[in-house]
Enzyme design. Structure first.
Site, PDB file in Angstrom:
ATOM      1  N   ASP A 224       0.877  -1.221  -0.129  1.00 55.47           N
ATOM      2  CA  ASP A 224      -0.102  -0.004  -0.186  1.00 55.47           C
ATOM      3  C   ASP A 224       0.899   1.174  -0.005  1.00 55.47           C
ATOM      4  OD1 ASP A 224      -2.029  -1.794   0.075  1.00 55.47           O
ATOM      5  OD2 ASP A 224      -2.650  -1.208   2.317  1.00 55.47           O
ATOM      6  N   ASP A 379     -13.189  -3.643  -1.275  1.00 52.11           N
ATOM      7  CA  ASP A 379     -13.021  -3.244   0.237  1.00 52.11           C
ATOM      8  C   ASP A 379     -14.325  -3.321   1.200  1.00 52.11           C
ATOM      9  OD1 ASP A 379     -10.229  -2.458  -0.458  1.00 52.11           O
ATOM     10  OD2 ASP A 379     -11.220  -0.503  -1.083  1.00 52.11           O
TER      11      ASP A 379
HETATM   12  O1  1PR Z   1     -10.405   3.207  -5.075  1.00 50.35           O
HETATM   13  O2  1PR Z   1      -9.485   2.496  -7.421  1.00 50.35           O
HETATM   14  O3  1PR Z   1      -8.738   4.456  -6.203  1.00 50.35           O
HETATM   15  O4  1PR Z   1      -8.348   2.210  -5.312  1.00 50.35           O
HETATM   16  C1  1PR Z   1      -7.526   2.455  -4.194  1.00 50.35           C
HETATM   17  C2  1PR Z   1      -7.034   1.184  -3.733  1.00 50.35           C
HETATM   18  O5  1PR Z   1      -6.339   1.527  -2.511  1.00 50.35           O
HETATM   19  C3  1PR Z   1      -8.026   0.006  -3.468  1.00 50.35           C
HETATM   20  O6  1PR Z   1      -7.505  -1.174  -3.753  1.00 50.35           O
HETATM   21  C4  1PR Z   1      -8.043   0.034  -1.790  1.00 50.35           C
HETATM   22  O7  1PR Z   1      -8.307  -1.376  -1.473  1.00 50.35           O
HETATM   23  C5  1PR Z   1      -6.677   0.460  -1.410  1.00 50.35           C
HETATM   24  N1  1PR Z   1      -6.672   1.153  -0.241  1.00 50.35           N
HETATM   25  C6  1PR Z   1      -7.479   2.322   0.012  1.00 50.35           C
HETATM   26  N2  1PR Z   1      -7.043   2.801   1.143  1.00 50.35           N
HETATM   27  C7  1PR Z   1      -6.519   1.827   1.906  1.00 50.35           C
HETATM   28  C8  1PR Z   1      -5.860   1.820   3.132  1.00 50.35           C
HETATM   29  O8  1PR Z   1      -5.267   0.891   3.805  1.00 50.35           O
HETATM   30  N3  1PR Z   1      -6.297   3.074   4.020  1.00 50.35           N
HETATM   31  N4  1PR Z   1      -5.412  -0.263   1.197  1.00 50.35           N
HETATM   32  C9  1PR Z   1      -6.215   0.815   0.923  1.00 50.35           C
HETATM   33  C10 1PR Z   1      -6.044  -1.396   1.167  1.00 50.35           C
HETATM   34  C11 1PR Z   1      -5.859  -3.447   1.612  1.00 50.35           C
HETATM   35  C12 1PR Z   1      -4.994  -4.543   1.292  1.00 50.35           C
HETATM   36  C13 1PR Z   1      -4.070  -5.007   2.424  1.00 50.35           C
HETATM   37  C14 1PR Z   1      -4.257  -6.237   2.779  1.00 50.35           C
HETATM   38  C15 1PR Z   1      -3.528  -7.201   3.514  1.00 50.35           C
HETATM   39  N5  1PR Z   1      -5.073  -2.202   1.657  1.00 50.35           N
HETATM   40  O9  1PR Z   1      -4.270  -4.352   0.079  1.00 50.35           O
HETATM   41  O10 1PR Z   1      -2.693  -4.966   1.695  1.00 50.35           O
HETATM   42  O11 1PR Z   1      -5.463  -5.854   3.717  1.00 50.35           O
HETATM   43  O12 1PR Z   1      -2.994  -6.508   4.909  1.00 50.35           O
HETATM   44  P1  1PR Z   1      -2.666  -7.380   6.023  1.00 50.35           P
HETATM   45  O13 1PR Z   1      -1.900  -8.688   5.392  1.00 50.35           O
HETATM   46  O14 1PR Z   1      -1.744  -6.650   6.753  1.00 50.35           O
HETATM   47  O15 1PR Z   1      -4.001  -7.806   6.814  1.00 50.35           O
HETATM   48  P2  1PR Z   1      -9.364   3.128  -6.035  1.00 50.35           P
END
Ligand code: 1PR
Length: 523
Positions: A224, A379
């Site tokens: 991320d 999400d």
């Molecule tokens: O909405 O098309 O602009 O895409 C934004 C992207 O950013 C989406 O794929 C969304 O999932 C991601 N995103 C947005 N905000 C966050 C955040 O964390 N605040 N991250 C985010 C999503 C979730 C996973 C993470 C897993 C594994 N992160 O990708 O890596 O949950 O984590 P873990 O093994 O530590 O539990 P758009």
């Protein structure tokens, strides 16, 4: 010098990077004569058969290509560059292929996820110089919904099993072509490219050759990425999507360095999520494109990038399509793009109207780059309910009761990184996006993200049962056993983790060695 046939669709950057990493100078074909004068030609076809043949035709490349193939000079076709060699394809009925080999291209007719995405082995049918230095039991990266069916069995170099056995590479004289992507297959793939370049090497059979092959479960490392408060691009990690600790954005390292480390540690795929992409327009966020460019120079496994893929109007009123944003990502080295927020809005519209516009980001990008290049990043978070009836959502019975003892829940889609909940459930989202042309689902779970408490098995089963495209289980991995659990209790094709890899708590190699012998994995 090696000549590369780039007709302008998809990620040829990685083929160029792989060839350059082997010390080759690569020249791209700019006009038909460049094909005729080439000494060694690589054709990494991408996208759909129909649009590929149309572009080749428009550029007047078809006849020079046919002549080149007949001339006996070295040719390497990759993926669509293999399929183009045949007479026709079910993907574009009525359209002629190059017809260098007799036979056609057929869609997989299997009880498995299509496209086949991931690492599979090859059974070797005849000696070839491209096997030099290989043991024979290596796995290679495949991503395709169609496969070739040669009439002449003698041209089949390897076969691979996916529901049934299909020709995964061919050789006729100096013409070699693979369905898999050597440029995305780590060291084994680079070795194939090197062997292709060494045209004097003797043909040989490797010491091993599996009689049947199996698709491996993939382990994906996710980064991320966003700017910290000083404006530096960092890899961050949230707890249930909250990436701030004592007010500051958590900084777990630099994107390019971490991606390189995970590649070396054996990640089967790497995903970058530009997590503030929903508010920062990616084409103005050049550092992210630069991260991709630099990573693809020395990371030879598939790269997915997400964040901000949608139509956009900038402050000067200039309009950009999602397709254009995706194109820039592909040009910078991405193999797949992942769509988050926009996919939810597209699916809502489709559910509301019941008809396709043909112009949504999912439809447009998959039409040009193929379904396999479009990932939907979901999400969702749990919403507990008293009863399974009376809701316009896919409700499941859960073994993990809610705060008031509720035994049912549905998974609410969110947008803008979990900031806004929508009236759409993740199961419907998956089903609709597949119908619109998505090739894979990256299934996060806000409740589990960063908790180390294991994947949400109920969510994964609910979505997986509703779609026939591959699903990447994500969020909550805390130990090696969680990977075994997700692969044995669900049909997910891949499992993704972030925090445990970034913090060095569970190295990728440990996950792989725990799974080895229990499941099919790439060692
Ligand atoms: O909405 O098309 O602009 O895409 C934004 C992207 O950013 C989406 O794929 C969304 O999932 C991601 N995103 C947005 N905000 C966050 C955040 O964390 N605040 N991250 C985010 C999503 C979730 C996973 C993470 C897993 C594994 N992160 O990708 O890596 O949950 O984590 P873990 O093994 O530590 O539990 P758009």
């Amino acid at each position: 010098m090696i000549t590369l046939l780039d007709y302008g669709a998809g990620n040829v950057r990685s083929v160029i990077n792989a060839l350059e990493s082997l010390g080759e100078r690569v020249e791209s074909v700019a006009r038909a004569e460049d094909i005729s004068s080439a000494e060694r030609l690589v054709f990494p076809g991408v996208g759909a058969f129909g649009s590929m043949m149309q572009i080749l035709d428009e550029k007047s490349y078809v006849e020079p290509l046919r002549a080149y193939l007949r001339s006996g000079r070295p040719f390497l076709g990759i993926c669509m560059g293999l399929q183009a060699l045949f007479e026709s394809s079910e993907e574009a009925p009525g359209l002629e292929g190059l017809g260098f080999l007799a036979g056609s291209v057929k869609r997989f007719s299997v009880d498995l996820a299509v496209p086949q995405i991931g690492w599979n082995g090859v059974s070797i049918r005849q000696p070839s110089r491209i096997f030099n230095g290989l043991r024979g039991d290596e796995k290679f990266y495949f991503v395709h919904s169609y496969h070739v069916t040669p009439t002449d069995d003698e041209v089949v170099l390897t076969t691979t099993d996916y529901g049934y056995s299909f020709a995964s590479s061919i050789q006729k004289g100096n013409v070699i072509a693979t369905q898999f992507h050597p440029e995305k297959s780590g060291n084994a793939g680079l070795r194939i490219l090197k062997n292709f370049l060494e045209t004097d090497a003797k043909p040989l059979r490797p010491s091993q050759s599996p009689t049947t092959t199996k698709l491996a479960k993939r382990i994906v490392a996710c980064l991320d990425v966003r700017s910290d408060d000083q404006g530096n691009l960092v890899v961050t990690k949230g707890d249930q999507y909250d990436v701030r600790e004592e007010g500051a954005v958590r900084n777990l390292g630099r994107p390019v360095e971490l991606a390189r480390r995970y590649y070396e540690e054996g990640a089967d795929e790497i995903t970058f999520l530009n997590i503030t992409g929903f508010r920062d327009f990616p084409l103005e966020d050049m550092p992210m494109l630069e991260v991709l460019r630099q990573t693809s120079e020395n990371v030879f496994v598939p790269l997915t990038i997400g964040g901000g893929i949608r139509d956009y109007t900038d402050k000067d009123g200039r309009e950009y399509t999602a397709l254009r944003v995706a194109a820039e990502y592909f040009r910078s080295g991405a193999d797949k793009v992942s769509i988050g927020s926009d996919a939810v809005l597209i699916a809502e519209e489709y559910v509301r109207t019941g008809s396709k516009t043909g112009r949504s980001a999912i439809e447009e990008i998959s039409r040009v780059y193929g379904n396999q290049a479009v990932v939907i990043s979901v999400d969702p978070r749990r919403v507990y309910v008293e009863s399974p009836t009376g809701l316009p959502h896919e409700v499941i019975e859960t073994a993990i009761p809610g705060p008031n003892g509720e035994r049912y829940c549905w998974y609410q889609c969110t947008i803008k990184g979990g900031r806004e909940g929508r009236d759409l459930d993740a199961v419907t989202l998956g089903r609709v996006c597949e119908e619109l042309g998505a090739g894979e689902i990256l299934l996060n779970c806000i409740d589990r993200d960063g908790t180390n408490s294991g994947f949400d098995i109920e969510l994964i089963n609910a979505v997986k049962q509703a779609v026939s495209i591959p699903v990447i289980a994500s969020s909550g991995a805390g130990c090696v056993e969680h990977f075994y659990q997700v692969f044995s209790e669900t049909q997910a094709e891949a499992a993704l983790a972030a925090g445990i890899f970034h913090r060095g708590e569970v190295p990728i190699a440990e996950v792989k060695s725990y799974l080895a012998g229990k499941l099919e994995i790439r060692s």
